[in-house]
Scaffold this motif. Structure first.
Motif, short mmCIF file in Angstrom:
data_model
loop_
_atom_site.label_atom_id
_atom_site.label_comp_id
_atom_site.label_asym_id
_atom_site.label_seq_id
_atom_site.Cartn_x
_atom_site.Cartn_y
_atom_site.Cartn_z
N ALA A 121 5.54 -4.94 9.86
CA ALA A 121 4.15 -5.25 9.54
C ALA A 121 3.80 -4.88 8.10
O ALA A 121 2.95 -5.50 7.47
N LYS A 122 4.49 -3.87 7.56
CA LYS A 122 4.28 -3.48 6.17
C LYS A 122 5.12 -4.32 5.21
O LYS A 122 5.06 -4.11 3.99
N GLY A 123 5.92 -5.23 5.76
CA GLY A 123 6.75 -6.08 4.93
C GLY A 123 8.07 -5.48 4.54
O GLY A 123 8.75 -5.99 3.64
N ALA B 81 1.57 0.72 -3.06
CA ALA B 81 2.85 1.25 -2.60
C ALA B 81 2.85 1.37 -1.08
O ALA B 81 1.85 1.76 -0.47
N VAL B 82 3.98 1.05 -0.45
CA VAL B 82 4.05 1.01 1.02
C VAL B 82 4.72 2.25 1.61
O VAL B 82 4.77 2.39 2.83
N LEU C 195 12.20 2.61 3.12
CA LEU C 195 10.77 2.71 3.45
C LEU C 195 9.88 2.57 2.22
O LEU C 195 8.67 2.71 2.31
N ALA C 196 10.49 2.27 1.07
CA ALA C 196 9.73 2.22 -0.18
C ALA C 196 9.55 0.81 -0.73
O ALA C 196 8.53 0.52 -1.36
N TYR C 197 10.52 -0.08 -0.49
CA TYR C 197 10.49 -1.41 -1.08
C TYR C 197 10.20 -2.47 -0.03
O TYR C 197 10.92 -2.57 0.97
N PRO C 198 9.19 -3.31 -0.23
CA PRO C 198 9.02 -4.48 0.65
C PRO C 198 10.23 -5.39 0.54
O PRO C 198 10.92 -5.43 -0.49
#
Length: 409
Positions: free
Chosen positions: A277-279, A114-115, A224-227
């Motif tokens: 950077a986190k996609g 999870a991001v 901020l939760a889903y790529p």
């Protein structure tokens, strides 16, 4: 005189008393800044965090605002008050050390892959409560799409967090069943309406519900939760579990705010690059209607509203400034990692940002889109999702005419 009084009392007695549900609906219709402040004042009373003694309250609604905020000339004091709050700790239950991890003194989820970068402790839940009341106020209700409890009998809230939205909705619509899901179990476990339930779900792995289960699906603030690569799949999952004729509503705020000062612009650039950077898709808020269209929905509507940050924006701006203080506190560990700043440097930066809110009259845009899942016959007769004619029923389109978004704070 006595006869007149008796007649008046008789008329008053004949007037039927409003039910709790009717009172709640009247409250929603007459939503005002005063009622918003009263909600937040009640929330503040539940906080057990230490309060500094050198803060003064900004004169506001009925002479107060819902929490301690320093004057415009001393904005940094409020940030320090929030950042110095004692954070939630492990409850000592089995598996707690596996379910959560700690970053810079804040509790986070511990879900592999999870991001999501924000914490899930008491302070963050408190901020999410505040954020809910602000959004409900500026959108004049809990949904932008028309919600009908006689039709919408099964409702799903995706990414429900502490459950503020779903608890309010289930209290008002007592004959509707509400289900809230989130990656972390941060909702009430004991006191809640009988028609409300919660479940731990990582939506990126798919939704654990049968096709055509819900009449209304609600999702907000998942930027901020889903790529970026997972957004189409997520939307398709929302569509899959929605009944034909059911509604899907999405709400997001961009990573960017508007009318930023130089210090805020610099750190927002860093934050945006960290998200990329986190996609993550930092622009997804402005294309919610496109996502719904591409997923095959019809009768798509889109709207947005601008929300001020700071005392320059009256009471709502003051509340958004409080939300901003909580958000900067929640982002502190990650931004320090991205920039290499220490605590003192970070605090100096925040001090400058809070001054810039007032000098530059900073604001954020909140975007919302909703649409209807077509019935099978209707779907077969409509153009393909790629056809521009699918947008013929759109009430309002986001055409980019608003100022370029530059993080939600």
């Amino acid at each position: 005189m006595g006869t007149n009084q008796s007649s008046m009392q008789a008329r008053l007695q004949k007037k039927p008393r409003m039910t709790q549900q009717e009172l709640q609906r009247q409250y929603q219709r007459n939503l005002s800044e005063q009622q918003l402040a009263e909600h937040l004042n009640a929330r503040k009373a539940l906080e057990n965090s230490a309060r500094s003694q050198d803060f003064k309250q900004i004169p506001g609604i009925n002479g107060y605002t819902p929490s301690f905020i320093a004057s415009t000339a001393n904005n940094e004091s409020f940030y320090h008050q929030r950042s110095g709050t004692t954070h939630s700790v492990s409850n000592g239950s089995k598996g707690d050390g596996q379910n959560f991890r700690w970053i810079d003194g804040r509790r986070h989820h511990n879900t592999e892959g999870a991001v999501y970068v924000l914490p899930n402790d008491i302070d963050e839940m408190d901020r999410l409560h505040l954020q809910h009341y602000v959004i409900r106020h500026v959108f004049n209700g809990n949904t932008r799409a028309k919600f009908d409890g006689k039709i919408h009998k099964d409702v799903l809230d995706v990414g429900c967090g502490p459950g503020t939205w779903i608890l309010e909705m289930s209290t008002e619509h007592t004959e509707t069943n509400f289900t809230g899901i989130d990656i972390s179990p941060v909702w009430p476990t004991e006191i809640r309406p009988r028609n409300c339930r919660f479940q731990v779900v990582n939506a990126i792995q798919g939704l654990p519900f049968e096709d055509n289960t819900f009449d209304f699906v609600y999702q907000r603030f998942m930027i901020l939760a889903y790529p970026a690569k997972d957004w189409p799949f997520i939307i398709q999952e929302l569509v899959r579990v929605t009944k034909p004729g059911g509604i899907i509503e999405l709400t997001e705020v961009p990573i960017q705010s508007n009318a930023n000062g130089p210090e805020l612009s610099k750190i927002l650039d860093v934050l945006e690059q960290g998200c990329i950077a986190k996609g993550l898709d930092t622009k997804v808020a402005r294309k919610l209607d496109v996502l719904l269209r591409d997923a095959g929905l019809v009768d798509i509507n889109a709207s947005h509203t601008s929300i001020p940050i700071g005392a320059w924006g009256t009471k709502v701006g003051q509340l958004m400034r409080e939300n901003s203080a909580g958000l900067w506190s929640s982002l502190k560990g990650w931004i320090k990692e991205l920039t290499g700043m220490n605590d003192a440097q970070y605090d100096v930066m925040i001090k400058k940002i809070f001054v810039e809110y007032e000098m530059h009259k900073c604001y954020v845009n909140c975007y919302c889109a909703w649409g209807v899942k077509p019935h099978p016959v209707e779907h077969s007769a409509t153009p393909s999702p790629a056809s521009p004619s699918r947008l013929g029923s759109t009430i309002s389109q986001l055409d980019g005419s608003t100022p370029m978004d530059a993080a939600v704070v």
